[in-house]
Design a protein around this motif. Structure first.
Motif, PDB file in Angstrom:
ATOM      1  N   THR A 133      -4.385  -6.246  -4.155  1.00 48.60           N
ATOM      2  CA  THR A 133      -5.770  -6.574  -4.519  1.00 48.60           C
ATOM      3  C   THR A 133      -5.821  -7.898  -5.272  1.00 48.60           C
ATOM      4  O   THR A 133      -6.726  -8.720  -5.065  1.00 48.60           O
ATOM      5  CB  THR A 133      -6.379  -5.449  -5.375  1.00 48.60           C
ATOM      6  N   PHE A 134      -4.848  -8.120  -6.150  1.00 47.54           N
ATOM      7  CA  PHE A 134      -4.757  -9.381  -6.892  1.00 47.54           C
ATOM      8  C   PHE A 134      -4.604 -10.558  -5.923  1.00 47.54           C
ATOM      9  O   PHE A 134      -5.281 -11.586  -6.064  1.00 47.54           O
ATOM     10  CB  PHE A 134      -3.582  -9.318  -7.864  1.00 47.54           C
ATOM     11  N   GLU A 173      -0.100   2.999  -6.152  1.00 43.06           N
ATOM     12  CA  GLU A 173      -1.119   2.293  -6.933  1.00 43.06           C
ATOM     13  C   GLU A 173      -0.659   0.930  -7.423  1.00 43.06           C
ATOM     14  O   GLU A 173      -1.444  -0.023  -7.444  1.00 43.06           O
ATOM     15  CB  GLU A 173      -1.542   3.156  -8.129  1.00 43.06           C
ATOM     16  N   ASP A 174       0.595   0.811  -7.834  1.00 47.18           N
ATOM     17  CA  ASP A 174       1.094  -0.486  -8.305  1.00 47.18           C
ATOM     18  C   ASP A 174       1.087  -1.510  -7.172  1.00 47.18           C
ATOM     19  O   ASP A 174       0.790  -2.692  -7.389  1.00 47.18           O
ATOM     20  CB  ASP A 174       2.504  -0.344  -8.878  1.00 47.18           C
ATOM     21  N   GLU A 188      -2.519  -2.539  -6.539  1.00 48.92           N
ATOM     22  CA  GLU A 188      -2.972  -3.454  -7.587  1.00 48.92           C
ATOM     23  C   GLU A 188      -2.537  -4.887  -7.281  1.00 48.92           C
ATOM     24  O   GLU A 188      -3.335  -5.829  -7.393  1.00 48.92           O
ATOM     25  CB  GLU A 188      -2.413  -3.030  -8.946  1.00 48.92           C
ATOM     26  N   PHE A 189      -1.282  -5.066  -6.879  1.00 45.52           N
ATOM     27  CA  PHE A 189      -0.808  -6.414  -6.612  1.00 45.52           C
ATOM     28  C   PHE A 189      -1.450  -6.988  -5.363  1.00 45.52           C
ATOM     29  O   PHE A 189      -1.831  -8.164  -5.320  1.00 45.52           O
ATOM     30  CB  PHE A 189       0.715  -6.445  -6.483  1.00 45.52           C
ATOM     31  N   GLU A 236      -7.904 -11.318  -4.285  1.00 45.48           N
ATOM     32  CA  GLU A 236      -8.851 -11.966  -5.191  1.00 45.48           C
ATOM     33  C   GLU A 236      -8.528 -13.451  -5.350  1.00 45.48           C
ATOM     34  O   GLU A 236      -9.429 -14.296  -5.374  1.00 45.48           O
ATOM     35  CB  GLU A 236      -8.828 -11.279  -6.556  1.00 45.48           C
ATOM     36  N   TYR A 279      -1.133  -9.894 -15.188  1.00 43.92           N
ATOM     37  CA  TYR A 279      -2.203 -10.189 -14.231  1.00 43.92           C
ATOM     38  C   TYR A 279      -3.269 -11.117 -14.803  1.00 43.92           C
ATOM     39  O   TYR A 279      -3.673 -12.089 -14.138  1.00 43.92           O
ATOM     40  CB  TYR A 279      -2.840  -8.886 -13.738  1.00 43.92           C
ATOM     41  N   ARG A 323       0.834  -1.214   0.000  1.00 45.10           N
ATOM     42  CA  ARG A 323       0.000   0.000   0.000  1.00 45.10           C
ATOM     43  C   ARG A 323       0.861   1.254   0.000  1.00 45.10           C
ATOM     44  O   ARG A 323       0.568   2.236  -0.676  1.00 45.10           O
ATOM     45  CB  ARG A 323      -0.916   0.030   1.227  1.00 45.10           C
TER      46      ARG A 323
END
Length: 368
Positions: free
Chosen positions: A195-196, A188-189, A192-193, A199, A264, A184
């Motif tokens: 969050t991946f 942003e990058d 993104e990771f 998921e 991704y 965090r």
């Protein structure tokens, strides 16, 4: 060429900090007004026992020094707490527990902290904030704690390194929790990771396959670490130098900092396809040890690496093989002396990692 002193001066200039003394009353108000955020991704709440919390309150009442806390100033000027959560949440729970989030998984609201285990002023035991005199209530609210603010102008990589150094080796955060927070901080990058990872962790077949992971490990984001561990074992065996923690740190950092490519969409499809297959073949007995045909014990990380990557490397060749044959081959292989020599003592070596993956892979190819 820059001198050592010039290099150091430049690094110092990349991170800007400010130190202020905030009273605990101010901290409670800042949190209430959402001007001080306690991010659940940073640190899980309530690792302290009530006795530990009580002794902190006792120290504040006695005007003993309290260790400093660290916050990051985000782009909106709001503070995000990155170190000192146990202290801050303990004081908030004592003064007004309604300001804190409920405790998962039952989502139970916190009760008022009742002091217990105070060893310097035993008469405090059994007291809540409302039981104290106005004088003592105000003393707690007006007591201050040194707060180091990492300013929003600071370079993100320096903020990231500061966070890791504040938390590495401490009891507050586990390895994957530190990685998630660090992600965090990197922007942003990193988000993104992270969050991946979330998921993938939430995928039903993955959840079932790692059901044997100990609950204590799940509470420390061990399931997210397993997702990361699969991709590291599949894509970055060359980064492994003996320390799993360093290996996963380096791999995740390299992805976030764009030092290595990570597709991704492709990786998501790889992951889902693989775990759909493993779940159908092995279910929740996928990554445990066996005695005969009987699964024993909890999830074994070395088995997890070997089976996930070993299957992935031959997945297309074995798709049409009968499920029972694939399952029995894996169960038999993990009990062989050859496999065990790669998973026993000294298993955290690159050649052992590669050896156990190859053993599973080659055994499965015998079915083709």
């Amino acid at each position: 060429m820059s001198s050592l002193e010039e290099i150091i001066d430049q690094k110092i200039g990349e991170v800007r900090t400010e130190s202020l003394d905030f009273s605990f009353g101010e901290i409670v108000n800042l949190h209430s007004n959402k001007e001080l955020i306690i991010q659940p991704e940073y640190q899980r709440l309530f690792r302290w026992t009530d006795e530990q919390k009580s002794r902190l309150i006792e120290s504040i009442i006695l005007e003993l020094p309290i260790p400093q806390i660290f916050v990051i100033e985000n782009e909106n000027g709001v503070f995000e707490l990155i170190d000192g959560l146990q202290r801050v949440s303990s004081v908030i729970q004592f003064i007004d527990p309604s300001l804190l989030p409920p405790i998962p998984p039952e989502e139970k609201k916190l009760d008022h902290l009742v002091l217990q285990g105070c060893d310097l002023i035993k008469n405090l035991d059994g007291k809540t904030f409302k039981d104290l005199s106005l004088r003592l209530q105000l003393r707690i609210k007006r007591s201050s704690v040194r707060t180091v603010i990492i300013k929003r102008q600071s370079k993100s990589s320096l903020r990231y390194e500061m966070f890791k150094r504040l938390n590495t080796g401490g009891e507050i955060l586990a390895s994957q929790e530190i990685r998630n927070c660090s992600a965090r901080i990197l922007g942003e990058d990193g988000v993104e990771f992270y969050t991946f990872l979330l998921e993938m962790t939430d995928h039903a077949t993955f959840k079932n396959c790692i059901e044997t992971l100990a609950q204590a490990d799940k509470e420390k984001k061990g399931d997210e670490e397993l997702v990361l561990r699969f991709f590291a074992a599949k894509n970055a065996q060359d980064l492994f130098k003996g320390s799993v923690r360093d290996w996963l740190d380096d791999y995740m950092e390299n992805i976030i900092l764009k030092k290595i490519d990570f597709e991704y969409e492709t990786e998501m499809e790889n992951f889902r396809s693989l775990f759909a297959f493993i779940n159908e073949i092995m279910g929740n007995g996928a990554f445990v040890k066996y005695r005969g045909n009987n699964p024993i014990g909890g999830l074994a990380p070395a088995y997890y690496e070997a089976i996930t990557v070993g299957i992935f490397q031959v997945l297309e060749q074995i798709r049409n093989v009968q499920n029972d044959l694939v399952k029995q081959k894996i169960i038999n292989t993990v009990q062989t002396e050859r496999f065990r020599q790669y998973t026993g003592s000294g298993a955290n070596k690159r050649d052992k990692l590669q050896g156990r993956i190859e053993t599973i892979k080659n055994a499965l190819l015998e079915l083709v």
